[in-house]
Scaffold this active site. Structure first.
Site, PDB file in Angstrom:
ATOM      1  N   GLY A  77      29.757  19.268  28.143  1.00  0.00           N
ATOM      2  CA  GLY A  77      30.496  18.777  29.298  1.00  0.00           C
ATOM      3  C   GLY A  77      32.014  18.840  29.150  1.00  0.00           C
TER       4      GLY A  77
ATOM      5  N   ARG B  30      18.012  28.019  21.993  1.00  0.00           N
ATOM      6  CA  ARG B  30      17.563  27.236  20.840  1.00  0.00           C
ATOM      7  C   ARG B  30      16.531  26.211  21.295  1.00  0.00           C
ATOM      8  NH1 ARG B  30      19.842  22.491  22.407  1.00  0.00           N
ATOM      9  NH2 ARG B  30      21.837  22.655  23.467  1.00  0.00           N
TER      10      ARG B  30
HETATM   11  P1  ADP Z   1      27.739  22.003  29.245  1.00  0.00           P
HETATM   12  O1  ADP Z   1      27.287  23.238  28.533  1.00  0.00           O
HETATM   13  O2  ADP Z   1      29.158  21.637  28.949  1.00  0.00           O
HETATM   14  O3  ADP Z   1      26.779  20.857  29.082  1.00  0.00           O
HETATM   15  P2  ADP Z   1      26.612  22.695  31.887  1.00  0.00           P
HETATM   16  O4  ADP Z   1      26.975  23.917  32.655  1.00  0.00           O
HETATM   17  O5  ADP Z   1      25.270  22.669  31.224  1.00  0.00           O
HETATM   18  O6  ADP Z   1      27.774  22.395  30.816  1.00  0.00           O
HETATM   19  O7  ADP Z   1      26.718  21.429  32.832  1.00  0.00           O
HETATM   20  C1  ADP Z   1      26.539  20.128  32.344  1.00  0.00           C
HETATM   21  C2  ADP Z   1      26.351  19.146  33.487  1.00  0.00           C
HETATM   22  O8  ADP Z   1      27.507  19.171  34.360  1.00  0.00           O
HETATM   23  C3  ADP Z   1      25.168  19.445  34.404  1.00  0.00           C
HETATM   24  O9  ADP Z   1      23.953  18.917  33.907  1.00  0.00           O
HETATM   25  C4  ADP Z   1      25.621  18.744  35.679  1.00  0.00           C
HETATM   26  O10 ADP Z   1      25.441  17.340  35.535  1.00  0.00           O
HETATM   27  C5  ADP Z   1      27.122  19.016  35.722  1.00  0.00           C
HETATM   28  N1  ADP Z   1      27.435  20.264  36.473  1.00  0.00           N
HETATM   29  C6  ADP Z   1      27.561  21.515  35.963  1.00  0.00           C
HETATM   30  N2  ADP Z   1      27.826  22.435  36.944  1.00  0.00           N
HETATM   31  C7  ADP Z   1      27.884  21.735  38.110  1.00  0.00           C
HETATM   32  C8  ADP Z   1      28.129  22.098  39.497  1.00  0.00           C
HETATM   33  N3  ADP Z   1      28.382  23.354  39.878  1.00  0.00           N
HETATM   34  N4  ADP Z   1      28.108  21.090  40.414  1.00  0.00           N
HETATM   35  C9  ADP Z   1      27.877  19.804  40.053  1.00  0.00           C
HETATM   36  N5  ADP Z   1      27.648  19.398  38.784  1.00  0.00           N
HETATM   37  C10 ADP Z   1      27.649  20.343  37.816  1.00  0.00           C
END
Ligand code: ADP
Length: 449
Positions: A166, A292
């Site tokens: 995040g 993973r």
């Molecule tokens: P990271 O690899 O940093 O965890 P992610 O792309 O997996 O990033 O996103 C983590 C979280 O951020 C998601 O589970 C969601 O809660 C929020 N998120 C990511 N992209 C979006 C988006 N386009 N709109 C709203 N929330 C988002």
């Protein structure tokens, strides 16, 4: 086929123990590696051999590639299981093991790189027929941000291409907030990942986080094991996960699962992986792929009866998958609670000595944890001390069981997040399965006021 006879487990805590259990069942010898802070850890005690690889800080031990390769050579380990976190998505590590003739239990370095860079991952997803969040085509620079944001439509989310956990993510609700969001995201990304490249996505208002478990054999065969709903998050960290998602029906499950399995076949993906989506108004939007094993994999194991670590080891050795898609039966419902050594309201870490520990038991209960009474939690690593996984024939039965099991769980001497789960299991929205990715943060804000 590369027969695997001895696996070095390049991790610590509950996941090291979880991998060790799979190795034992398969009759494969185990090597634990540990920092000086983890000499008393349960996985070290239970492994056939152990090697101390350095002082407490992760960069000097669990992230120290040279020490880990040396430990393989000293012990004659012919394969490495990286668990999650640490070196599990490090392509350089996979390359180095390969150069030493040691099997990396995971995908190829090429696939780790492809999915590790999120801009490339999204492009690949589009090519593979996976639906993605509308957004920029590639990198967003300060000078073209406004044009792209207007095309996508506000609110938008700026995300780091090297992102994880995040970090490097910023929302811009309108034009006035955009410049600041882009520059903050870029500097956070640079500080956290040494790479300031960011991209832009439509910010979805009330999505659920739904992810699909896949496993491929590296030769063009791949299966999906259904989905997990990980919408209950705090600061983008998952807290409670369930399988199946309360939001999907069987047709939706099989459709998105098949899209993911087909994509993995096309890629000739090897190993276990998770394709993460946001889900809103009946539509799936790819956000990233983790190459993973994931923390929450046991809920998938609970509803399918398939041991994902066994499958990882099988495909790494070239033995192929143990099941075909047709043979997979989804049965009942499972919920995982992540038990952290943290204050249940403030989430401040609470390391220290566990004075008393009683893990619950009974039908449909699994506790994956490396801790025990007398164990001293070191302050150097993340605060996950265990996972409680409960399975029932229906979601209602699963929730009833979870309520009982939480009352039985005793961890004394430190603070844990167990009381939070007691509140959640009694909550009406949770009982209804009615929550999105913001639900938990709103709930915590309301109940702490
Ligand atoms: P990271 O690899 O940093 O965890 P992610 O792309 O997996 O990033 O996103 C983590 C979280 O951020 C998601 O589970 C969601 O809660 C929020 N998120 C990511 N992209 C979006 C988006 N386009 N709109 C709203 N929330 C988002």
């Amino acid at each position: 086929m590369t027969a695997i006879s001895k696996i070095l487990i390049a991790n610590r805590g509950e996941i090291a123990l979880r991998v060790l259990r799979a190795c034992k069942e398969l009759g494969i010898a185990t090597v634990a590696v540990h920092s000086t802070a983890d000499a008393d850890a349960m996985h070290v005690r239970l492994a056939d051999e152990s090697v101390c690889i350095g002082p407490p800080p992760s960069r000097d031990s669990y992230l120290n590639i040279h020490q880990i390769v040396a430990a393989c050579e000293i012990t004659g380990a012919d394969a490495v299981h990286p668990g999650y976190g640490f070196l599990s998505e490090n392509a350089k590590f996979a390359d180095i093991l390969d150069a030493h003739g040691i099997t990396f239990i995971g995908p190829t370095a090429e696939h780790i790189r492809l999915m590790g860079d999120k801009i490339t991952a999204k492009k690949t997803a589009v090519e593979l027929g996976i639906p993605v969040v509308p957004g920029s085509d590639g990198e967003v620079l300060p000078e073209n941000a406004l044009k792209i944001a207007r095309e996508i439509g506000f609110p938008v989310l700026i995300k780091a291409t090297a992102g994880g956990g995040g970090r490097g993510m910023k929302v811009a609700k309108n034009e006035a907030e955009l410049e600041e969001a882009v520059s903050t995201a870029r500097s956070e990304a640079l500080a956290a990942f040494g790479n300031d490249a960011v991209y832009m996505e439509k910010y979805l208002g009330k999505p659920r986080h739904i992810e699909v478990q896949v496993v491929g054999d590296g030769a063009g065969n791949a299966i999906h094991l259904g989905e997990r709903d990980c919408s209950l998050q705090r600061r983008h960290q998952k807290v409670w996960e369930e399988a199946n998602s309360p939001a999907l029906n069987v047709e939706q499950r099989m459709k998105i699962g098949q899209i993911c399995a087909d994509a993995m076949k096309k890629m000739k993906y090897r190993g276990a992986g998770t394709i993460e989506f946001l889900y809103e108004n009946g539509e799936f939007f790819f956000i990233e792929m983790n190459t993973r094993l994931q923390v929450e994999h046991p809920i998938t194991e609970a509803i399918t009866g398939i041991d994902l670590v066994h499958e990882q080891i099988r495909v790494a050795s070239g033995a192929g998958l143990s099941v075909t898609q047709d043979q997979i039966v989804f049965s009942g419902h499972a919920i995982e609670c992540r038990i952290n050594a943290e204050d249940p309201r403030t989430f401040v870490p609470s390391p220290g000595t566990i004075t008393h520990f009683h893990a619950p038991g009974g039908l449909g209960v699994r506790v994956d944890s490396g801790v025990y009474a007398g164990y001293k939690i070191p302050p150097y690593y993340d605060s996950l001390i265990g996972k409680l996984i409960v399975h029932g024939r229906t979601r209602v039965e699963c929730m009833m069981r979870l309520r009982r099991v939480l009352d039985e769980f005793v961890v004394d001497g430190i603070k844990t997040t167990l009381p939070l789960f007691q509140d959640l299991v009694a909550n009406q929205d949770i009982a209804n399965g009615d929550y999105d990715i913001h639900w938990l943060e709103h709930y915590l804000a309301e109940t702490s006021a």
